[in-house]
Design an enzyme around this catalytic site. Structure first.
Site, PDB file in Angstrom:
ATOM      1  N   GLY A   1       0.740  -1.257   0.000  1.00 46.09           N
ATOM      2  CA  GLY A   1       0.000   0.000   0.000  1.00 46.09           C
ATOM      3  C   GLY A   1       0.769   1.306   0.000  1.00 46.09           C
ATOM      4  O   GLY A   1       0.137   2.349  -0.141  1.00 46.09           O
TER       5      GLY A   1
ATOM      6  N   GLY B   1       2.915   2.514  -2.231  1.00 45.73           N
ATOM      7  CA  GLY B   1       3.412   2.935  -3.547  1.00 45.73           C
ATOM      8  C   GLY B   1       2.780   4.220  -4.055  1.00 45.73           C
ATOM      9  O   GLY B   1       1.640   4.557  -3.714  1.00 45.73           O
TER      10      GLY B   1
ATOM     11  N   CYS C   1      -0.273   3.483  -6.080  1.00 46.00           N
ATOM     12  CA  CYS C   1      -1.022   2.381  -5.503  1.00 46.00           C
ATOM     13  C   CYS C   1      -2.283   2.925  -4.842  1.00 46.00           C
ATOM     14  O   CYS C   1      -2.234   3.942  -4.156  1.00 46.00           O
ATOM     15  CB  CYS C   1      -0.130   1.726  -4.457  1.00 46.00           C
ATOM     16  SG  CYS C   1      -0.992   0.655  -3.354  1.00 46.00           S
TER      17      CYS C   1
HETATM   18  P1  5GP Z   1       6.870   3.678  -5.452  1.00 45.05           P
HETATM   19  O1  5GP Z   1       8.353   3.598  -5.415  1.00 45.05           O
HETATM   20  O2  5GP Z   1       6.363   4.200  -6.762  1.00 45.05           O
HETATM   21  O3  5GP Z   1       6.292   4.408  -4.283  1.00 45.05           O
HETATM   22  O4  5GP Z   1       6.325   2.175  -5.307  1.00 45.05           O
HETATM   23  C1  5GP Z   1       6.640   1.185  -6.243  1.00 45.05           C
HETATM   24  C2  5GP Z   1       5.925  -0.088  -5.866  1.00 45.05           C
HETATM   25  O5  5GP Z   1       4.499   0.094  -5.886  1.00 45.05           O
HETATM   26  C3  5GP Z   1       6.127  -1.248  -6.811  1.00 45.05           C
HETATM   27  O6  5GP Z   1       7.372  -1.850  -6.678  1.00 45.05           O
HETATM   28  C4  5GP Z   1       4.977  -2.171  -6.431  1.00 45.05           C
HETATM   29  O7  5GP Z   1       5.261  -2.941  -5.298  1.00 45.05           O
HETATM   30  C5  5GP Z   1       3.877  -1.182  -6.059  1.00 45.05           C
HETATM   31  N1  5GP Z   1       2.888  -1.084  -7.133  1.00 45.05           N
HETATM   32  C6  5GP Z   1       3.107  -0.926  -8.457  1.00 45.05           C
HETATM   33  N2  5GP Z   1       1.945  -0.868  -9.142  1.00 45.05           N
HETATM   34  C7  5GP Z   1       0.960  -1.012  -8.238  1.00 45.05           C
HETATM   35  C8  5GP Z   1      -0.464  -1.055  -8.327  1.00 45.05           C
HETATM   36  O8  5GP Z   1      -1.076  -0.910  -9.387  1.00 45.05           O
HETATM   37  N3  5GP Z   1      -1.126  -1.257  -7.158  1.00 45.05           N
HETATM   38  C9  5GP Z   1      -0.481  -1.416  -5.972  1.00 45.05           C
HETATM   39  N4  5GP Z   1      -1.204  -1.653  -4.888  1.00 45.05           N
HETATM   40  N5  5GP Z   1       0.851  -1.347  -5.844  1.00 45.05           N
HETATM   41  C10 5GP Z   1       1.563  -1.154  -6.966  1.00 45.05           C
END
Ligand code: 5GP
Length: 347
Positions: A182, A184, A187
């Site tokens: 959660g 991300g 996300c």
């Molecule tokens: P960020 O670095 O952008 O904050 O987080 C990246 C991570 O977000 C990814 O490695 C993956 O675990 C998560 N993530 C990617 N796409 C999605 C999505 O569509 N839904 C959710 N719940 N998490 C995602």
């Protein structure tokens, strides 16, 4: 129903307290780490333990080519074909395989596809088994099967956010557990489901569980600044995975678009409607999209962002007197805060 009342913290809830240091300059800090993995018989790994996420707008071949030169890691997204993999790896050096993972879900077709790619490219060393919800029995079974099939590979598995499930995945054959539900940038799980865990506490609890067994963890998601990356390492993470911070660059996937004279790149969650339209023929009726689609202002070549992150991290180490990234956790004291940066000149 039960309520746990001890407070769980995210990156925004803490800062790292400065400590006396004998380091004269950031150039004295080494960010390289050496790891031996729990199950894999592969030799030890050396590198800077920052990873590009296996999203099709981040974990691209182009990204891997640049990051590997700096000894950073890329989990390549799972949507490349066997032909594309073969072409990409045609001239790869042996060392390059230390900095890439092939990704898979837990479906039968996923398993068959990576089997073919690994058969054609046996030097591939890292497999990343990635599902949104690492608590399912099916996932654990898939992990056990993958460990049996590839005893010599380094297996990354996730995502989970609690100590007991970290232990279960390590015992089922994972070398490295991916932590984060959660946090991300694209996300929407917390909004759509109410499920999640503040990332800093998730790291602290999962690292404790993993290190007790000789395993490793990746903090995945929620870093918005180099300071957050430093906090993730300070909390005990062995690797830190980045999506949004590496999106929007030349090497990131997705079209470069121009809106009113300004350049943007599209960035979306892997379970967003955009990703499901692209790879799965739309959002299935029984599920909701749990990802956003955004336009990120174009940031040019990723190397500049990488150097900025590494510079920040070196500086963190000098503030607490850690001459090596390895020492950062030991030297970290977090203070709980109710403020972060001064926003007066932030748009
Ligand atoms: P960020 O670095 O952008 O904050 O987080 C990246 C991570 O977000 C990814 O490695 C993956 O675990 C998560 N993530 C990617 N796409 C999605 C999505 O569509 N839904 C959710 N719940 N998490 C995602």
């Amino acid at each position: 129903m039960r309520i746990e009342t001890d407070l769980k913290l995210g990156f925004k809830d803490v800062m790292i307290r400065p400590k006396r240091s004998t380091l004269k300059s950031r150039s004295e800090v080494s960010l390289e780490r050496n790891f031996n993995f729990l199950h894999s018989t592969a030799t030890a790994w050396t590198g800077i333990p920052i990873m590009a996420a296996n999203m099709d707008t981040v974990g691209t071949f182009e990204m891997a080519a640049i990051l590997a030169k700096e000894k950073l890691f890329t989990t390549i997204h799972k949507h490349y074909s066997l032909k594309e993999w073969n072409e990409f790896l045609e001239n790869a050096s042996t060392d390059f395989y230390n900095y890439i993972a092939i990704s898979t879900g837990t479906g039968k077709e996923d398993a068959a596809k990576i089997a073919k790619i690994i058969e054609a490219n046996p030097l591939l060393k890292f497999i990343c088994i990635d599902v949104a919800n690492g608590y399912s029995e099916h996932f654990v079974q898939f992990l056990k099967q993958t460990r049996k099939q590839y005893p010599d590979k380094v297996i990354i598995a996730g995502n989970v956010v609690t100590g007991e499930m970290t232990e279960e995945l390590l015992l089922a054959g994972a070398d490295i557990v991916k932590v984060g539900i959660g946090p991300g940038s694209v996300c929407t799980t917390r909004v759509k489901t109410g499920v999640g865990y503040p990332q800093l506490s998730a790291i602290i609890e999962c690292a404790d569980a993993a290190h007790g067994l000789g395993g490793h963890i990746i903090s995945d998601g929620g870093c918005t600044t180099p300071g957050d990356v430093a906090k993730a390492f300070g909390a005990g993470s062995d690797f830190v995975m980045l999506g949004g911070m590496l999106a929007g660059h030349t090497e990131s996937g997705g079209e470069l678009i121009e809106i009113k004279g300004e350049k943007f790149k599209q960035f979306y969650g892997m379970s967003s409607a955009t990703a499901m339209d692209k790879h799965a023929g739309g959002v299935a009726e029984y599920r909701a999209s749990e990802g956003k689609t955004v336009q990120v202002p174009f940031k040019g070549n990723v190397i500049n962002t990488v150097l900025d992150i590494l510079g920040g991290l070196r500086s963190t180490c000098t503030y607490v007197g850690a001459s090596r990234l390895k020492e950062l956790t030991k030297r970290t004291t977090f203070i709980r805060v109710s403020e972060q940066e001064n926003q007066v000149f932030t748009k």
